[in-house]
Design a protein around this motif. Structure first.
Motif, PDB file in Angstrom:
ATOM      1  N   MET A 164      14.517 -61.907 -44.652  1.00 39.78           N
ATOM      2  CA  MET A 164      14.596 -62.123 -43.212  1.00 39.78           C
ATOM      3  C   MET A 164      13.274 -62.660 -42.668  1.00 39.78           C
ATOM      4  O   MET A 164      13.250 -63.534 -41.800  1.00 39.78           O
ATOM      5  CB  MET A 164      14.959 -60.814 -42.497  1.00 39.78           C
ATOM      6  CG  MET A 164      16.350 -60.302 -42.798  1.00 39.78           C
ATOM      7  SD  MET A 164      17.661 -61.431 -42.258  1.00 39.78           S
ATOM      8  CE  MET A 164      18.128 -62.170 -43.829  1.00 39.78           C
ATOM      9  N   THR A 165      12.170 -62.145 -43.180  1.00 40.70           N
ATOM     10  CA  THR A 165      10.857 -62.639 -42.765  1.00 40.70           C
ATOM     11  C   THR A 165      10.690 -64.102 -43.149  1.00 40.70           C
ATOM     12  O   THR A 165      10.208 -64.918 -42.353  1.00 40.70           O
ATOM     13  CB  THR A 165       9.740 -61.806 -43.419  1.00 40.70           C
ATOM     14  OG1 THR A 165       9.889 -60.432 -43.046  1.00 40.70           O
ATOM     15  CG2 THR A 165       8.368 -62.290 -42.975  1.00 40.70           C
ATOM     16  N   LEU A 166      11.110 -64.433 -44.361  1.00 41.43           N
ATOM     17  CA  LEU A 166      11.018 -65.820 -44.817  1.00 41.43           C
ATOM     18  C   LEU A 166      11.909 -66.718 -43.972  1.00 41.43           C
ATOM     19  O   LEU A 166      11.513 -67.842 -43.621  1.00 41.43           O
ATOM     20  CB  LEU A 166      11.426 -65.903 -46.287  1.00 41.43           C
ATOM     21  CG  LEU A 166      11.395 -67.295 -46.927  1.00 41.43           C
ATOM     22  CD1 LEU A 166       9.993 -67.879 -46.890  1.00 41.43           C
ATOM     23  CD2 LEU A 166      11.910 -67.230 -48.366  1.00 41.43           C
ATOM     24  N   LEU A 167      13.098 -66.238 -43.630  1.00 44.75           N
ATOM     25  CA  LEU A 167      14.013 -67.026 -42.801  1.00 44.75           C
ATOM     26  C   LEU A 167      13.393 -67.321 -41.442  1.00 44.75           C
ATOM     27  O   LEU A 167      13.442 -68.467 -40.959  1.00 44.75           O
ATOM     28  CB  LEU A 167      15.329 -66.274 -42.628  1.00 44.75           C
ATOM     29  CG  LEU A 167      16.366 -66.905 -41.698  1.00 44.75           C
ATOM     30  CD1 LEU A 167      16.854 -68.223 -42.268  1.00 44.75           C
ATOM     31  CD2 LEU A 167      17.547 -65.957 -41.474  1.00 44.75           C
ATOM     32  N   LEU A 168      12.799 -66.310 -40.811  1.00 40.73           N
ATOM     33  CA  LEU A 168      12.208 -66.479 -39.488  1.00 40.73           C
ATOM     34  C   LEU A 168      11.000 -67.418 -39.534  1.00 40.73           C
ATOM     35  O   LEU A 168      10.682 -68.078 -38.536  1.00 40.73           O
ATOM     36  CB  LEU A 168      11.803 -65.120 -38.914  1.00 40.73           C
ATOM     37  CG  LEU A 168      12.956 -64.170 -38.579  1.00 40.73           C
ATOM     38  CD1 LEU A 168      12.433 -62.806 -38.158  1.00 40.73           C
ATOM     39  CD2 LEU A 168      13.846 -64.762 -37.489  1.00 40.73           C
ATOM     40  N   ARG A 169      10.313 -67.472 -40.658  1.00 35.48           N
ATOM     41  CA  ARG A 169       9.181 -68.389 -40.820  1.00 35.48           C
ATOM     42  C   ARG A 169       9.635 -69.832 -41.019  1.00 35.48           C
ATOM     43  O   ARG A 169       8.850 -70.758 -40.828  1.00 35.48           O
ATOM     44  CB  ARG A 169       8.334 -67.978 -42.036  1.00 35.48           C
ATOM     45  CG  ARG A 169       7.425 -66.782 -41.804  1.00 35.48           C
ATOM     46  CD  ARG A 169       6.898 -66.233 -43.116  1.00 35.48           C
ATOM     47  NE  ARG A 169       6.244 -67.227 -43.943  1.00 35.48           N
ATOM     48  CZ  ARG A 169       4.949 -67.222 -44.263  1.00 35.48           C
ATOM     49  NH1 ARG A 169       4.167 -66.254 -43.799  1.00 35.48           N
ATOM     50  NH2 ARG A 169       4.437 -68.141 -45.043  1.00 35.48           N
ATOM     51  N   TYR A 171       2.623 -72.360 -43.058  1.00 36.65           N
ATOM     52  CA  TYR A 171       1.799 -71.165 -42.974  1.00 36.65           C
ATOM     53  C   TYR A 171       1.072 -70.948 -44.305  1.00 36.65           C
ATOM     54  O   TYR A 171       1.100 -71.804 -45.189  1.00 36.65           O
ATOM     55  CB  TYR A 171       2.661 -69.936 -42.637  1.00 36.65           C
ATOM     56  CG  TYR A 171       3.587 -70.152 -41.462  1.00 36.65           C
ATOM     57  CD1 TYR A 171       3.120 -70.045 -40.155  1.00 36.65           C
ATOM     58  CD2 TYR A 171       4.934 -70.461 -41.658  1.00 36.65           C
ATOM     59  CE1 TYR A 171       3.978 -70.237 -39.063  1.00 36.65           C
ATOM     60  CE2 TYR A 171       5.791 -70.660 -40.575  1.00 36.65           C
ATOM     61  CZ  TYR A 171       5.300 -70.549 -39.281  1.00 36.65           C
ATOM     62  OH  TYR A 171       6.136 -70.752 -38.225  1.00 36.65           O
ATOM     63  N   ARG A 172       0.443 -69.781 -44.413  1.00 35.94           N
ATOM     64  CA  ARG A 172      -0.186 -69.460 -45.689  1.00 35.94           C
ATOM     65  C   ARG A 172       0.887 -69.247 -46.743  1.00 35.94           C
ATOM     66  O   ARG A 172       2.038 -68.957 -46.429  1.00 35.94           O
ATOM     67  CB  ARG A 172      -1.055 -68.212 -45.551  1.00 35.94           C
ATOM     68  CG  ARG A 172      -0.303 -66.946 -45.210  1.00 35.94           C
ATOM     69  CD  ARG A 172      -1.257 -65.775 -45.085  1.00 35.94           C
ATOM     70  NE  ARG A 172      -0.519 -64.546 -44.802  1.00 35.94           N
ATOM     71  CZ  ARG A 172      -1.107 -63.358 -44.646  1.00 35.94           C
ATOM     72  NH1 ARG A 172      -2.420 -63.270 -44.741  1.00 35.94           N
ATOM     73  NH2 ARG A 172      -0.384 -62.288 -44.386  1.00 35.94           N
ATOM     74  N   LYS A 173       0.500 -69.359 -47.997  1.00 36.24           N
ATOM     75  CA  LYS A 173       1.469 -69.337 -49.093  1.00 36.24           C
ATOM     76  C   LYS A 173       2.243 -68.017 -49.135  1.00 36.24           C
ATOM     77  O   LYS A 173       1.672 -66.945 -48.987  1.00 36.24           O
ATOM     78  CB  LYS A 173       0.765 -69.572 -50.426  1.00 36.24           C
ATOM     79  CG  LYS A 173       0.298 -71.008 -50.608  1.00 36.24           C
ATOM     80  CD  LYS A 173      -0.218 -71.244 -52.017  1.00 36.24           C
ATOM     81  CE  LYS A 173      -0.587 -72.709 -52.214  1.00 36.24           C
ATOM     82  NZ  LYS A 173      -1.057 -72.977 -53.596  1.00 36.24           N
ATOM     83  N   TRP A 174       3.525 -68.167 -49.350  1.00 36.21           N
ATOM     84  CA  TRP A 174       4.401 -67.005 -49.496  1.00 36.21           C
ATOM     85  C   TRP A 174       4.032 -66.273 -50.787  1.00 36.21           C
ATOM     86  O   TRP A 174       3.845 -66.912 -51.825  1.00 36.21           O
ATOM     87  CB  TRP A 174       5.843 -67.464 -49.532  1.00 36.21           C
ATOM     88  CG  TRP A 174       6.880 -66.371 -49.506  1.00 36.21           C
ATOM     89  CD1 TRP A 174       7.707 -66.007 -50.518  1.00 36.21           C
ATOM     90  CD2 TRP A 174       7.199 -65.522 -48.403  1.00 36.21           C
ATOM     91  NE1 TRP A 174       8.528 -64.987 -50.127  1.00 36.21           N
ATOM     92  CE2 TRP A 174       8.242 -64.655 -48.834  1.00 36.21           C
ATOM     93  CE3 TRP A 174       6.719 -65.397 -47.097  1.00 36.21           C
ATOM     94  CZ2 TRP A 174       8.794 -63.699 -48.009  1.00 36.21           C
ATOM     95  CZ3 TRP A 174       7.267 -64.427 -46.270  1.00 36.21           C
ATOM     96  CH2 TRP A 174       8.285 -63.588 -46.721  1.00 36.21           C
ATOM     97  N   PRO A 175       3.894 -64.941 -50.757  1.00 32.08           N
ATOM     98  CA  PRO A 175       3.488 -64.190 -51.953  1.00 32.08           C
ATOM     99  C   PRO A 175       4.360 -64.481 -53.168  1.00 32.08           C
ATOM    100  O   PRO A 175       5.594 -64.451 -53.076  1.00 32.08           O
ATOM    101  CB  PRO A 175       3.620 -62.731 -51.515  1.00 32.08           C
ATOM    102  CG  PRO A 175       3.474 -62.772 -50.025  1.00 32.08           C
ATOM    103  CD  PRO A 175       4.107 -64.058 -49.593  1.00 32.08           C
ATOM    104  N   PHE A 176       3.717 -64.748 -54.293  1.00 33.46           N
ATOM    105  CA  PHE A 176       4.451 -65.097 -55.508  1.00 33.46           C
ATOM    106  C   PHE A 176       5.316 -63.938 -55.989  1.00 33.46           C
ATOM    107  O   PHE A 176       6.422 -64.140 -56.504  1.00 33.46           O
ATOM    108  CB  PHE A 176       3.467 -65.506 -56.605  1.00 33.46           C
ATOM    109  CG  PHE A 176       4.126 -65.937 -57.885  1.00 33.46           C
ATOM    110  CD1 PHE A 176       4.820 -67.132 -57.956  1.00 33.46           C
ATOM    111  CD2 PHE A 176       4.073 -65.131 -59.015  1.00 33.46           C
ATOM    112  CE1 PHE A 176       5.449 -67.525 -59.136  1.00 33.46           C
ATOM    113  CE2 PHE A 176       4.693 -65.514 -60.188  1.00 33.46           C
ATOM    114  CZ  PHE A 176       5.380 -66.725 -60.245  1.00 33.46           C
ATOM    115  N   TYR A 177       4.830 -62.705 -55.802  1.00 32.96           N
ATOM    116  CA  TYR A 177       5.600 -61.560 -56.290  1.00 32.96           C
ATOM    117  C   TYR A 177       6.915 -61.418 -55.532  1.00 32.96           C
ATOM    118  O   TYR A 177       7.909 -60.944 -56.086  1.00 32.96           O
ATOM    119  CB  TYR A 177       4.779 -60.274 -56.200  1.00 32.96           C
ATOM    120  CG  TYR A 177       4.470 -59.790 -54.800  1.00 32.96           C
ATOM    121  CD1 TYR A 177       5.338 -58.938 -54.120  1.00 32.96           C
ATOM    122  CD2 TYR A 177       3.293 -60.172 -54.147  1.00 32.96           C
ATOM    123  CE1 TYR A 177       5.058 -58.483 -52.847  1.00 32.96           C
ATOM    124  CE2 TYR A 177       3.002 -59.733 -52.865  1.00 32.96           C
ATOM    125  CZ  TYR A 177       3.886 -58.889 -52.225  1.00 32.96           C
ATOM    126  OH  TYR A 177       3.603 -58.453 -50.948  1.00 32.96           O
TER     127      TYR A 177
END
Length: 263
Positions: A97-102, A39-45
């Protein structure tokens, strides 16, 4: 052989507490790499939030601060502030959790989502329940003999530290919704519970200041109480700001929704 076993027994509590956070950090970074390929890059912050939050938890349970916390109540309170408030807040802001689901396969993600929508999760994630687990647990720890017993019992030591983090994290995610939340509660309800929790936390810190836990010197109890009071308030201000910001945005979005034409 005996010396080796003694050394192992000494290091085991800190190791057991630190390893899950270390594995969590490795998993988080790995998940970011996998997610960025799909997907698009995960936010660095969010990576910064997650990394710093996990490091705060590791510092609280392993190393010099954790060692000092066994004999110094001030150090103990500082470590619990990191473990039970700051680390949960930063990790929640990293949207794990969002990162896990992605990252995980779709079939597994659906099963995981089904668990999140269960009645059990509805109960566990309710602000009133999370407040009781979080603030109520602290009252039991510091107003009974549990605090002194913790330092002489390895299993109890592990359980209390695990509880402090999990209760703090559940409380945080029940107040501010960063990840998708199947069981959403109203802003008013969360705000009322939050105010009650703040009062309970503040009263406890003053109680500790005036009534030190068993075997804790008065000077250390006073300093520890102030750390709990002012340090807790500083982190709670961030939570309040995020909650109010989300509430404001939600109210603004509803205000701009055009009414449907009547037939």
């Amino acid at each position: 052989m005996i010396n080796a076993l003694e050394s192992f027994n000494y290091i085991t509590p800190q190791t057991l507490l630190a390893l899950p956070f270390l594995f969590g950090l490795i998993f988080y970074i790995s998940a970011v790499v996998i997610s960025n390929q799909r997907y698009r890059k995960w936010p660095f912050y969010r990576i910064i939030y997650g990394t710093v939050g996990i490091l705060c938890a590791i510092i609280a349970v392993a190393g010099p601060l954790a060692d000092l916390g066994h004999t110094d109540f001030t150090a103990h309170m500082l470590s619990h502030l990191l473990l039970g408030m700051l680390a949960p807040l930063l990790i929640a802001l990293s949207a794990p959790m969002t990162l896990l689901l992605r990252t995980i396969p779709i079939t597994l993600a659906r099963r995981f989502t089904y668990i999140l929508k269960s009645k059990t999760m509805r109960i566990i994630s309710d602000p009133a329940i999370t407040s009781l687990l979080n603030i109520g647990g602290l009252w039991i720890l510091y107003t009974t003999n549990l605090y002194s017993m913790m330092h002489g019992n390895t299993v109890l030591h592990l359980f209390i530290h695990i509880h402090v983090f999990i209760a703090g994290y559940l409380f945080t995610i029940s107040m501010i919704f960063i990840d998708p939340v199947p069981h959403r509660t109203s802003y008013m309800y969360r705000s009322i519970i939050f105010v009650i929790a703040l009062a309970g936390h503040g009263i406890l810190s003053k109680y500790i200041y005036a009534n030190p836990p068993a075997h804790v010197p008065a000077a250390q109890a006073e300093t520890g109480g102030m750390i709990m009071y002012y340090g807790g308030d500083a982190i709670d201000i961030i939570l309040i700001f995020i909650l109010c910001l989300h509430w404001f945005k939600s109210a603004g979005s509803r205000a701009f929704v055009k009414p449907t034409a009547s037939k």
